[in-house]
Design a protein around this motif. Structure first.
Motif, PDB file in Angstrom:
ATOM      1  N   VAL A 171       0.570  -1.336   0.136  1.00  0.00           N
ATOM      2  CA  VAL A 171      -0.338  -0.284   0.321  1.00  0.00           C
ATOM      3  C   VAL A 171       0.675   1.335   0.211  1.00  0.00           C
ATOM      4  CG1 VAL A 171      -1.835   1.392   1.228  1.00  0.00           C
ATOM      5  CG2 VAL A 171      -1.984  -1.205   1.059  1.00  0.00           C
ATOM      6  N   SER A 172       0.536   2.434  -1.046  1.00  0.00           N
ATOM      7  CA  SER A 172       1.241   3.664  -0.821  1.00  0.00           C
ATOM      8  C   SER A 172       0.780   4.775  -1.151  1.00  0.00           C
ATOM      9  CB  SER A 172       2.322   3.539  -2.283  1.00  0.00           C
ATOM     10  OG  SER A 172       2.039   3.159  -3.297  1.00  0.00           O
ATOM     11  N   LEU A 173       0.727   5.688  -1.178  1.00  0.00           N
ATOM     12  CA  LEU A 173       0.501   6.859  -0.931  1.00  0.00           C
ATOM     13  C   LEU A 173       0.969   8.144  -2.138  1.00  0.00           C
ATOM     14  CD1 LEU A 173      -2.615   8.358  -0.246  1.00  0.00           C
ATOM     15  CD2 LEU A 173      -1.432   9.325   1.738  1.00  0.00           C
ATOM     16  N   ALA A 174       0.739   8.162  -2.714  1.00  0.00           N
ATOM     17  CA  ALA A 174       1.501   9.323  -3.716  1.00  0.00           C
ATOM     18  C   ALA A 174       1.073  10.959  -3.384  1.00  0.00           C
ATOM     19  CB  ALA A 174       1.585   9.174  -4.619  1.00  0.00           C
ATOM     20  N   ALA A 175       1.067  11.798  -3.886  1.00  0.00           N
ATOM     21  CA  ALA A 175       0.730  13.230  -4.768  1.00  0.00           C
ATOM     22  C   ALA A 175       1.598  13.788  -5.452  1.00  0.00           C
ATOM     23  CB  ALA A 175       0.698  13.607  -2.994  1.00  0.00           C
ATOM     24  N   ASN A 176       1.207  14.220  -6.584  1.00  0.00           N
ATOM     25  CA  ASN A 176       2.178  15.044  -7.645  1.00  0.00           C
ATOM     26  C   ASN A 176       1.571  16.651  -7.753  1.00  0.00           C
ATOM     27  OD1 ASN A 176       0.109  14.404  -9.197  1.00  0.00           O
ATOM     28  ND2 ASN A 176       0.992  13.409 -10.340  1.00  0.00           N
ATOM     29  N   PHE A 177       2.718  17.070  -8.154  1.00  0.00           N
ATOM     30  CA  PHE A 177       2.150  18.546  -8.268  1.00  0.00           C
ATOM     31  C   PHE A 177       2.698  18.372  -9.968  1.00  0.00           C
ATOM     32  CE2 PHE A 177       3.982  22.744  -9.751  1.00  0.00           C
ATOM     33  CZ  PHE A 177       2.898  23.247  -9.805  1.00  0.00           C
ATOM     34  N   GLN A 178       2.102  19.369 -11.279  1.00  0.00           N
ATOM     35  CA  GLN A 178       1.906  19.525 -13.083  1.00  0.00           C
ATOM     36  C   GLN A 178       1.963  20.749 -13.022  1.00  0.00           C
ATOM     37  OE1 GLN A 178       0.310  16.400 -15.240  1.00  0.00           O
ATOM     38  NE2 GLN A 178       0.285  14.911 -14.090  1.00  0.00           N
ATOM     39  N   ILE A 179       3.300  21.113 -13.491  1.00  0.00           N
ATOM     40  CA  ILE A 179       2.809  22.848 -14.621  1.00  0.00           C
ATOM     41  C   ILE A 179       2.684  22.829 -15.550  1.00  0.00           C
ATOM     42  CG2 ILE A 179       5.095  22.736 -13.953  1.00  0.00           C
ATOM     43  CD1 ILE A 179       3.697  26.543 -14.149  1.00  0.00           C
ATOM     44  N   ILE A 180       1.781  22.786 -17.031  1.00  0.00           N
ATOM     45  CA  ILE A 180       1.477  22.542 -17.749  1.00  0.00           C
ATOM     46  C   ILE A 180       1.782  24.156 -18.885  1.00  0.00           C
ATOM     47  CG2 ILE A 180       0.492  22.065 -19.851  1.00  0.00           C
ATOM     48  CD1 ILE A 180      -1.174  19.794 -17.628  1.00  0.00           C
ATOM     49  N   GLY A 181       2.564  24.218 -19.701  1.00  0.00           N
ATOM     50  CA  GLY A 181       2.817  25.032 -20.671  1.00  0.00           C
ATOM     51  C   GLY A 181       1.831  25.187 -21.808  1.00  0.00           C
ATOM     52  N   HIS A 182       1.936  26.154 -22.227  1.00  0.00           N
ATOM     53  CA  HIS A 182       1.356  26.029 -23.206  1.00  0.00           C
ATOM     54  C   HIS A 182       0.140  24.756 -23.647  1.00  0.00           C
ATOM     55  CE1 HIS A 182       4.336  28.592 -24.947  1.00  0.00           C
ATOM     56  NE2 HIS A 182       3.840  29.494 -24.304  1.00  0.00           N
ATOM     57  N   PRO A 183      -1.337  24.373 -22.990  1.00  0.00           N
ATOM     58  CA  PRO A 183      -1.986  23.699 -22.903  1.00  0.00           C
ATOM     59  C   PRO A 183      -2.304  23.146 -24.324  1.00  0.00           C
ATOM     60  CG  PRO A 183      -2.657  24.713 -21.224  1.00  0.00           C
ATOM     61  CD  PRO A 183      -1.583  25.080 -21.340  1.00  0.00           C
TER      62      PRO A 183
END
Length: 102
Positions: A69-81
């Motif tokens: 069992v694992s727990l993940a968090a992430n952050f993305q930044i998208i330029g010119h979607p």
């Protein structure tokens, strides 16, 4: 696409992971021509202000005390979607709870 991943064992045994990734996406000239001429695409707009799409991501995956069992968090930044220089940046926050069955 570039991806870096670091696993570190501290005083206690852990399988936590910190990751960093980046990507640059583009559309071929032929596909852009079709879209500019009025063709349709699944995820793109009018192609009036075309630009490559840039994506950066950082994530942390924490192994929980229960096996598999694992727990993940992430952050993305998208330029010119959507390959449009008039759009963005877009900020995306995400999370995941993962269960593995042996």
């Amino acid at each position: 696409h570039l991806s870096l991943r670091r696993q570190r064992q501290m005083c206690i045994e852990t399988d936590d992971t910190l990751g960093l990734a980046g990507a640059v996406n583009a559309i071929s000239r032929g596909h852009r021509s079709v879209l500019r001429a009025g063709g349709t695409g699944l995820i793109v707009g009018s192609m009036q202000s075309y630009s490559e799409e840039y994506i950066g991501e950082i994530y942390y995956n924490a192994a929980l005390p229960m096996r598999g069992v694992s727990l993940a968090a992430n952050f993305q930044i998208i330029g010119h979607p959507g390959y449009d220089s008039a759009r963005g940046p877009v900020f995306v926050f995400g999370g995941r709870l993962h269960f593995a069955i042996d």
